[in-house]
Design an enzyme around this catalytic site. Structure first.
Site, PDB file in Angstrom:
ATOM      1  N   ARG A 125       0.820  -1.209   0.000  1.00  0.00           N
ATOM      2  CA  ARG A 125       0.000   0.000   0.000  1.00  0.00           C
ATOM      3  C   ARG A 125       0.859   1.266   0.000  1.00  0.00           C
ATOM      4  O   ARG A 125       0.621   2.187  -0.770  1.00  0.00           O
ATOM      5  CB  ARG A 125      -0.951  -0.011   1.204  1.00  0.00           C
TER       6      ARG A 125
ATOM      7  N   ASP B 169      13.785   6.950   8.415  1.00  0.00           N
ATOM      8  CA  ASP B 169      12.720   7.177   9.385  1.00  0.00           C
ATOM      9  C   ASP B 169      12.661   6.035  10.394  1.00  0.00           C
ATOM     10  O   ASP B 169      11.986   6.140  11.406  1.00  0.00           O
ATOM     11  CB  ASP B 169      11.362   7.308   8.685  1.00  0.00           C
TER      12      ASP B 169
ATOM     13  N   GLU C 290      15.992   1.523  18.487  1.00  0.00           N
ATOM     14  CA  GLU C 290      15.092   2.633  18.812  1.00  0.00           C
ATOM     15  C   GLU C 290      14.786   2.609  20.300  1.00  0.00           C
ATOM     16  O   GLU C 290      14.442   1.548  20.836  1.00  0.00           O
ATOM     17  CB  GLU C 290      13.805   2.545  17.988  1.00  0.00           C
TER      18      GLU C 290
ATOM     19  N   HIS D 205      11.024   8.566  13.294  1.00  0.00           N
ATOM     20  CA  HIS D 205      10.032   7.509  13.104  1.00  0.00           C
ATOM     21  C   HIS D 205       8.614   8.096  13.136  1.00  0.00           C
ATOM     22  O   HIS D 205       7.754   7.657  13.904  1.00  0.00           O
ATOM     23  CB  HIS D 205      10.172   6.408  14.166  1.00  0.00           C
TER      24      HIS D 205
ATOM     25  N   ALA E 260       6.874   8.627  10.061  1.00  0.00           N
ATOM     26  CA  ALA E 260       6.259   8.479   8.738  1.00  0.00           C
ATOM     27  C   ALA E 260       4.764   8.219   8.829  1.00  0.00           C
ATOM     28  O   ALA E 260       3.981   8.720   8.015  1.00  0.00           O
ATOM     29  CB  ALA E 260       6.948   7.365   7.956  1.00  0.00           C
TER      30      ALA E 260
END
Length: 308
Positions: free
Chosen positions: A155, A250, A255, A274, A276
């Site tokens: 997608r 991104d 993390e 991060h 997006a």
């Protein structure tokens, strides 16, 4: 319980929607309408003993966490990726795992385009030139007439392709069913490569030294997928040698990341925290999926987007 280390605006939206649905249904004291957030000062396995639904986000839901949650009825990922969930352990307990696909693909595509444009116009250098009051530098490139290679035509990949074509780019892409030869052809053809594939055993380290060597000298690379899809050492070496023209990130190998990491200080690297998928529209769609599945769980109806 929401388990993520970030994306807290999503928690605010979800809290409001759960409360609104509780009022609309004239429910009081229903535990499924009460949202808590993991206090990361304690191990997750120590705080899930009363939890009915886990919202993992970027937290690792392993077998120990699942075993420590005797009341657990659903693991609902408020995103698409489920690589951080031990689905076998959940299956062994008979606990369904669901995600929220098709909710942030437009947001991710637009963020990928932001990174591509920032790299094309050398944004970190441009900002430094602005601070130095230097006019007309640096020199960037136009995207029109260039080729964008999208690894992962799901997608978000398809949505990025639509937007890139509107800028006059030629778009080529691969899917999970594509061959190694097709991926090699994409890497050799593209002026910009954007990653949109899930993290699986097949895609971990997909863009390694071999893949980077097949890319055009000076090509740009963007990752809005998962950090480990990139081989960090190989990417660092490709940037240092000048073979890779720029890197937009991104997502990261760890993390939260270390903002002082020398890689992220380079003037040919553009970073986002991060975000997006972090837009008002995507959070609205994601929380609708979460609330719908909580309602379905309450009523004993089939769940939406069950992956295991």
């Amino acid at each position: 319980m929401y388990c993520g280390s970030g994306w807290l605006p999503l928690v605010d939206v979800l809290t409001r929607k759960l409360a609104a649905r509780a009022r609309a249904g004239d429910r009081q004291g229903d535990e499924l309408d009460e949202l808590t957030v993991w206090d990361r000062r304690r191990p997750l396995a120590e705080v899930v003993d009363e939890v009915d639904v886990l919202l993992p986000s970027n937290a690792h839901i392993d077998a120990d966490v699942i075993a420590a949650a005797p009341h657990l009825r659903l693991i609902q990922q408020p995103a698409a990726g489920v690589d951080n969930i031990d689905r076998e352990a959940a299956r062994a307990r008979g606990i369904p795992v669901c995600n929220a696909p098709g909710t942030n693909h437009v947001s991710v595509a637009e963020a990928a385009l932001l990174l591509i444009l920032a790299l094309a116009r050398r944004l970190p250098v441009a900002m430094a030139r602005f601070r130095a009051a230097e006019l007309g530098a640096p020199q960037g490139i136009e995207l029109a007439g260039r080729t964008l290679g999208i690894v992962g035509m799901g997608r978000s990949g398809e949505a990025l392709g639509e937007r890139a074509r509107a800028l006059g780019m030629t778009v080529v892409g691969t899917r999970s069913s594509s061959s190694q030869e097709e991926l090699d052809g994409l890497l050799a053809t593209a002026d910009v490569v954007s990653l949109h594939c899930p993290l699986t055993e097949a895609t971990r380290g997909l863009i390694d030294a071999r893949a980077l060597a097949r890319m055009k000298p000076g090509a740009l690379l963007v990752n809005c997928a998962r950090g480990p899809v990139l081989d960090r050492e190989a990417v660092s070496e490709a940037l240092a040698s000048g073979h890779l023209g720029g890197l937009g990130l991104d997502t990261y190998w760890q993390e939260p990341w270390d903002p002082d990491d020398p890689l992220y200080q380079r003037d040919d690297v553009v970073t986002l925290p991060h975000v997006a998928g972090s837009t008002e529209e995507s959070f609205d769609r994601i929380t609708d999926v979460v609330c719908d599945n909580v309602d379905r769980l309450r009523r004993g109806q089939p769940l939406l987007h069950q992956v295991s």
